[in-house]
Design a protein around this motif. Structure first.
Motif, PDB file in Angstrom:
ATOM      1  N   UNK A 238     -48.569  55.876   6.482  1.00  0.00           N
ATOM      2  CA  UNK A 238     -49.167  55.997   5.159  1.00  0.00           C
ATOM      3  C   UNK A 238     -50.687  56.052   5.253  1.00  0.00           C
ATOM      4  N   UNK A 239     -51.290  55.207   6.078  1.00  0.00           N
ATOM      5  CA  UNK A 239     -52.743  55.248   6.238  1.00  0.00           C
ATOM      6  C   UNK A 239     -53.195  56.600   6.788  1.00  0.00           C
ATOM      7  N   UNK A 351     -57.207  50.521   0.976  1.00  0.00           N
ATOM      8  CA  UNK A 351     -57.383  49.073   1.010  1.00  0.00           C
ATOM      9  C   UNK A 351     -56.132  48.343   0.543  1.00  0.00           C
ATOM     10  N   UNK A 352     -55.357  48.977  -0.337  1.00  0.00           N
ATOM     11  CA  UNK A 352     -54.097  48.364  -0.762  1.00  0.00           C
ATOM     12  C   UNK A 352     -53.065  48.401   0.360  1.00  0.00           C
ATOM     13  N   UNK A 353     -53.128  49.443   1.179  1.00  0.00           N
ATOM     14  CA  UNK A 353     -52.119  49.640   2.217  1.00  0.00           C
ATOM     15  C   UNK A 353     -52.387  48.773   3.438  1.00  0.00           C
ATOM     16  N   UNK A 354     -53.655  48.660   3.844  1.00  0.00           N
ATOM     17  CA  UNK A 354     -53.990  47.892   5.051  1.00  0.00           C
ATOM     18  C   UNK A 354     -53.844  46.399   4.774  1.00  0.00           C
ATOM     19  N   UNK A 355     -53.012  45.740   5.546  1.00  0.00           N
ATOM     20  CA  UNK A 355     -52.794  44.304   5.365  1.00  0.00           C
ATOM     21  C   UNK A 355     -53.770  43.478   6.196  1.00  0.00           C
ATOM     22  N   UNK A 410     -44.975  62.371   1.395  1.00  0.00           N
ATOM     23  CA  UNK A 410     -45.018  60.948   1.092  1.00  0.00           C
ATOM     24  C   UNK A 410     -43.993  60.553   0.049  1.00  0.00           C
ATOM     25  N   UNK A 411     -43.834  61.399  -0.977  1.00  0.00           N
ATOM     26  CA  UNK A 411     -42.832  61.139  -2.011  1.00  0.00           C
ATOM     27  C   UNK A 411     -41.427  61.130  -1.416  1.00  0.00           C
ATOM     28  N   UNK A 412     -41.156  62.111  -0.570  1.00  0.00           N
ATOM     29  CA  UNK A 412     -39.835  62.186   0.086  1.00  0.00           C
ATOM     30  C   UNK A 412     -39.595  60.959   0.967  1.00  0.00           C
ATOM     31  N   UNK A 413     -40.615  60.575   1.753  1.00  0.00           N
ATOM     32  CA  UNK A 413     -40.461  59.416   2.647  1.00  0.00           C
ATOM     33  C   UNK A 413     -40.208  58.141   1.857  1.00  0.00           C
ATOM     34  N   UNK A 414     -40.905  57.994   0.717  1.00  0.00           N
ATOM     35  CA  UNK A 414     -40.706  56.798  -0.111  1.00  0.00           C
ATOM     36  C   UNK A 414     -39.296  56.746  -0.666  1.00  0.00           C
ATOM     37  N   UNK A 415     -38.759  57.889  -1.093  1.00  0.00           N
ATOM     38  CA  UNK A 415     -37.399  57.917  -1.630  1.00  0.00           C
ATOM     39  C   UNK A 415     -36.367  57.600  -0.554  1.00  0.00           C
ATOM     40  N   UNK A 416     -36.589  58.126   0.646  1.00  0.00           N
ATOM     41  CA  UNK A 416     -35.678  57.829   1.759  1.00  0.00           C
ATOM     42  C   UNK A 416     -35.705  56.339   2.070  1.00  0.00           C
ATOM     43  N   UNK A 417     -36.897  55.749   2.095  1.00  0.00           N
ATOM     44  CA  UNK A 417     -37.016  54.318   2.388  1.00  0.00           C
ATOM     45  C   UNK A 417     -36.330  53.481   1.313  1.00  0.00           C
ATOM     46  N   UNK A 418     -36.454  53.907   0.040  1.00  0.00           N
ATOM     47  CA  UNK A 418     -35.790  53.176  -1.055  1.00  0.00           C
ATOM     48  C   UNK A 418     -34.285  53.247  -0.921  1.00  0.00           C
ATOM     49  N   UNK A 419     -33.746  54.428  -0.548  1.00  0.00           N
ATOM     50  CA  UNK A 419     -32.294  54.559  -0.377  1.00  0.00           C
ATOM     51  C   UNK A 419     -31.793  53.672   0.762  1.00  0.00           C
TER      52      UNK A 419
END
Length: 426
Positions: A238-239, A351-355, A410-419
């Motif tokens: 994501x970064x 900054x939201x993504x980096x922990x 990114x949208x596709x990857x997020x949907x795959x991760x949610x499934x």
């Protein structure tokens, strides 16, 4: 180019929780806060006036040295590229030697080089001096954000960073306008000298006004730890996507604003140099659109805001193809608004993504951002030389398509991760 999103990213880089209960930090109404704000405003003006000082003068530089647009564009690309390469190491040095010292040294070197730039006897020397200047300026942005994070109360941090970012925008805009009008009256060398003197005055004001740091604790330089943090960020998909989006958006802006001067001084527009420099007043639109980015994300989500930003940018690129000055100016407004909104969304998402290692994550984004500027300026000028303004627009549209592709992925990857998550918990 600078934006309010750089400041948003820095808000999350305030990593030291020990400061949370410290009431001695600066805030509005307390001694030193106004001086600090004015000092960093002056630093922002000096930094970005110097960084883009040759951009509005490229047609005059080409004429003086008999250079093509692509060759002259290196006077911009060399500065932004050197800044991109030096942001991370200089931000690490500021951890050891202090933010105030780093900013002072950076501005002093950049201003000294800026006063030599008008004396360059040939294009090669001019490009080399500009590269040194960009490398020196890399010490200002990251150090300024870290200084604010350490010395200002959290509730006052947004306003303080906002003023620094305003200095960035005004410096970038005023530097181009000053050089344009000075060049029209006395020649391009006088334009560069005028910006150098303006930056020198800002640097002196910065040094005189900035209070001493009270909350800085020197650290040790640990290259191995820094390398581990950087590798970790570059291994985060994501970064990496966010870095690519920032670079591609800046490729569009770098290409457009590096070449627009050549287009406007030629027929059918044939505008004088001073008027061409004043076109950069369009940058004020970016201040509005970056401020509105937060509201856009609230209504449309991060990806929705990015889609709107790229659509606006693409519409501006297509509109700018018209041979009517009002259409070209309207196109520049849309391009600038779309760029700043997209850049605000991408940089604040870093900054939201980096922990962990948020300061390094932000520095990597700035590196990608300025590398995009450097690449855009060079590619846009090469395309203009080969195919006119239409060629430059093609470079911009390819970069926009890249942003769309990354966002769709990114949208596709997020949907795959949610499934997968739903299946794992079922």
């Amino acid at each position: 180019m600078p934006s309010a999103s750089t400041g948003a990213a820095a808000l999350h880089a305030v990593a030291d929780p020990r400061l949370a209960t410290d009431d001695s930090r600066l805030s509005p109404g307390r001694p030193g806060y106004r001086r600090m704000s004015l000092a960093l405003f002056a630093a922002g003006v000096a930094t970005f006036a110097l960084l883009y000082s040759t951009q509005a003068l490229l047609p005059a530089v080409s004429a003086a040295f008999g250079a093509t647009a692509s060759a002259a564009s290196w006077t911009v690309s060399a500065a932004t590229g050197a800044l991109a390469l030096c942001v991370l190491p200089l931000s690490a040095l500021s951890e050891r030697f202090g933010r105030r010292s780093m900013m002072t040294a950076s501005l002093a070197v950049a201003v000294a080089v800026g006063l030599l730039v008008p004396l360059a006897p040939n294009l090669e020397t001019l490009v080399a001096l500009r590269a040194v200047q960009g490398a020196a300026l890399a010490g200002v942005p990251a150090s300024a954000m870290a200084f604010l994070a350490e010395e200002v109360r959290p509730k006052a941090l947004v306003a303080a960073i906002g003023l620094f970012v305003a200095g960035n925008s005004i410096g970038g805009m005023s530097g181009r306008i000053v050089t344009g009008w000075a060049a029209q009256l006395w020649g391009w060398r006088a334009g560069l000298a005028a910006v150098g003197l303006m930056a020198a005055a800002c640097a002196l004001a910065f040094r005189a006004l900035l209070p001493r740091a009270r909350h800085f604790t020197p650290g040790t330089l640990n290259p191995k730890a820094l390398a581990r943090t950087v590798r970790g960020h570059l291994a985060d998909p994501l970064l990496v996507r966010l870095y690519a989006i920032g670079a591609l958006f800046m490729t569009v802006l770098g290409a457009v604003y590096t070449v627009i001067g050549y287009r406007l001084v030629e027929a059918p527009f044939s505008l004088p140099q001073g008027v061409v420099g004043s076109v950069f007043l369009v940058y004020l639109v970016g201040t509005v659109s970056s401020a509105a980015a937060g509201r856009l994300v609230g209504r449309l989500g991060r990806r929705g805001a990015l889609y709107l930003a790229v659509s606006t940018t693409a519409a501006g690129l297509l509109l700018s193809l018209a041979d009517a000055l009002p259409a070209v100016l309207a196109g520049l407004v849309l391009i600038t608004a779309g760029f700043f909104a997209g850049h605000a969304v991408a940089s604040s998402s870093v900054s939201r993504t980096a922990k962990t290692g948020r300061a390094q994550a932000s520095a990597l984004y700035q590196s990608a951002y300025y590398l995009g500027s450097s690449a855009g300026g060079t590619l846009g000028a090469v395309a203009f030389h080969a195919g006119g303004w239409g060629g430059t627009v093609v470079i911009g549209l390819v970069a926009v398509l890249g942003v769309v592709s990354i966002t769709l992925y990114g949208t596709h990857s997020a949907r795959v991760a949610e499934r997968r998550e739903r299946l794992a918990t079922a």
